[in-house]
Motif scaffolding. Structure first.
Motif, PDB file in Angstrom:
ATOM      1  N   GLU A   1       0.813  -1.220   0.000  1.00 15.61           N
ATOM      2  CA  GLU A   1       0.000   0.000   0.000  1.00 15.61           C
ATOM      3  C   GLU A   1       0.845   1.267   0.000  1.00 15.61           C
ATOM      4  N   GLN A   2       2.095   1.153   0.396  1.00 15.95           N
ATOM      5  CA  GLN A   2       2.996   2.319   0.375  1.00 15.95           C
ATOM      6  C   GLN A   2       3.692   2.468  -0.979  1.00 15.95           C
ATOM      7  N   GLY A   3       3.340   1.585  -1.926  1.00 14.86           N
ATOM      8  CA  GLY A   3       3.930   1.656  -3.246  1.00 14.86           C
ATOM      9  C   GLY A   3       5.287   0.994  -3.355  1.00 14.86           C
ATOM     10  N   LYS A   4       5.691   0.267  -2.308  1.00 13.18           N
ATOM     11  CA  LYS A   4       6.991  -0.406  -2.315  1.00 13.18           C
ATOM     12  C   LYS A   4       6.839  -1.829  -2.838  1.00 13.18           C
ATOM     13  N   ALA A   5       7.731  -2.223  -3.732  1.00 15.58           N
ATOM     14  CA  ALA A   5       7.708  -3.576  -4.274  1.00 15.58           C
ATOM     15  C   ALA A   5       8.367  -4.532  -3.289  1.00 15.58           C
ATOM     16  N   VAL A   6       7.697  -5.650  -3.015  1.00 16.15           N
ATOM     17  CA  VAL A   6       8.266  -6.698  -2.165  1.00 16.15           C
ATOM     18  C   VAL A   6       8.441  -7.955  -3.020  1.00 16.15           C
ATOM     19  N   GLN A   7       9.482  -8.714  -2.736  1.00 14.66           N
ATOM     20  CA  GLN A   7       9.810  -9.883  -3.542  1.00 14.66           C
ATOM     21  C   GLN A   7       9.468 -11.173  -2.798  1.00 14.66           C
ATOM     22  N   VAL A   8       8.785 -12.063  -3.482  1.00 17.90           N
ATOM     23  CA  VAL A   8       8.451 -13.377  -2.932  1.00 17.90           C
ATOM     24  C   VAL A   8       9.670 -14.291  -3.018  1.00 17.90           C
ATOM     25  N   ASP A   9       9.946 -15.003  -1.933  1.00 18.64           N
ATOM     26  CA  ASP A   9      10.970 -16.039  -1.968  1.00 18.64           C
ATOM     27  C   ASP A   9      10.306 -17.278  -2.573  1.00 18.64           C
ATOM     28  N   LEU A  10      10.430 -17.439  -3.880  1.00 15.20           N
ATOM     29  CA  LEU A  10       9.737 -18.519  -4.570  1.00 15.20           C
ATOM     30  C   LEU A  10      10.174 -19.886  -4.080  1.00 15.20           C
ATOM     31  N   GLU A  11      11.457 -20.064  -3.858  1.00 16.04           N
ATOM     32  CA  GLU A  11      11.936 -21.372  -3.414  1.00 16.04           C
ATOM     33  C   GLU A  11      11.301 -21.765  -2.084  1.00 16.04           C
TER      34      GLU A  11
END
Length: 271
Positions: free
Chosen positions: A220-230
């Motif tokens: 919601e703050q416009g920051k991209a977060v990355q999923v740890d896919l593994e």
């Protein structure tokens, strides 16, 4: 393949500002989406999104199903957005939530889909209530059983669809026709990594037919977060999940190249 990332390329869809961002030449009819993704990504299962349906009348649904089958493909879920709360204090609103879910279960059955995702809307008159939500969704599940279409609940809205609220509702309803739809990115964006890991563990313990694969999300703050896919695929495998993995790239910009990469990553983690 989820249709949501490609919504601006579907004829008839408009953003909140009323504009259609994609060039006219790139737009396709929803009924042709299956053939499009089969050609672009060699994926033959699709998950349409309810707001981009141009119609839900019987004639259109027959045309849609025929086009999907001609592409050698199938609809495996419909992501349904809804305006009514399943846990509202007002019984009339809960009745509307049931009616809306039943309508889309009919659509799912007409398209040969084994499931739909129904949305739990926030209520103006109540905080999330497990008892009322379970009672309402039990009625939906009873109808779903008659249609042979499973109902999924997704950890989407951080208030009304908190993952731990969802699993409580599913446990209380206690129906094989009501299951969880784990989304890789939503809980991460809302609450952070530790919460997301626990959420995925709880959701995959209640999952059955479909999950949403993302490699990231914007909070919601416009920051991209990355999923740890593994790590997330590790949770999926821990629970011996056998359902569909719906690719739902969810970030600004053209979705085609990142979707191709996400398909390749998903196949790699599942191999």
């Amino acid at each position: 393949m989820a249709a949501y990332p490609f919504r601006e390329f579907i004829v008839g869809w408009k953003a909140e500002d009323g504009k259609t961002p994609s060039p006219v030449a790139q737009r396709i009819e929803l009924k042709d989406f299956a053939a499009h993704v089969a050609q672009k990504f060699n994926v033959h299962k699709i998950e349409p999104w309810s707001p981009i349906f141009p119609s839900t009348d019987a004639k259109y649904l027959e045309q849609f199903r025929t086009a999907v089958e001609k592409a050698g493909s199938a609809v495996v879920d419909i992501a349904v957005d809804a305006r009514f709360s399943h846990y509202a204090t007002d019984p009339a609103e809960r009745e509307k939530a049931v009616a809306s879910s039943k309508q889309w279960l009919d659509v799912g059955a007409a398209l040969g889909s084994p499931s739909i995702r129904t949305h739990i809307q926030q209520a103006k008159d109540s905080k999330p209530d497990v008892g009322r939500a379970a009672d309402t969704l039990s009625r939906v599940a009873e109808y779903a059983a008659r249609k042979n279409v499973v109902v999924h609940l997704e950890n989407d809205d951080p208030v009304s669809e908190d993952p731990f609220f969802i699993v409580q509702v599913i446990d209380k309803a206690n129906s094989p026709w009501l299951r969880a739809l784990p989304d890789f990115g939503n809980s991460l964006a809302a609450h952070g990594e530790d919460f997301s890991d626990r959420a995925m563990d709880a959701m995959f313990a209640h999952a059955y037919g479909i999950c949403h694969v993302k490699n990231g999300e914007v909070n919601e703050q416009g920051k991209a977060v990355q999923v740890d896919l593994e790590r997330t695929f590790g949770i999926l495998k821990k629970h011996e999940y056998k359902g569909y993995c719906s690719i739902e790239y969810d970030a600004p910009g053209d979705p085609y190249k990142p979707t191709t990469e996400l398909v390749e990553q998903t196949v790699g983690f599942l191999s």
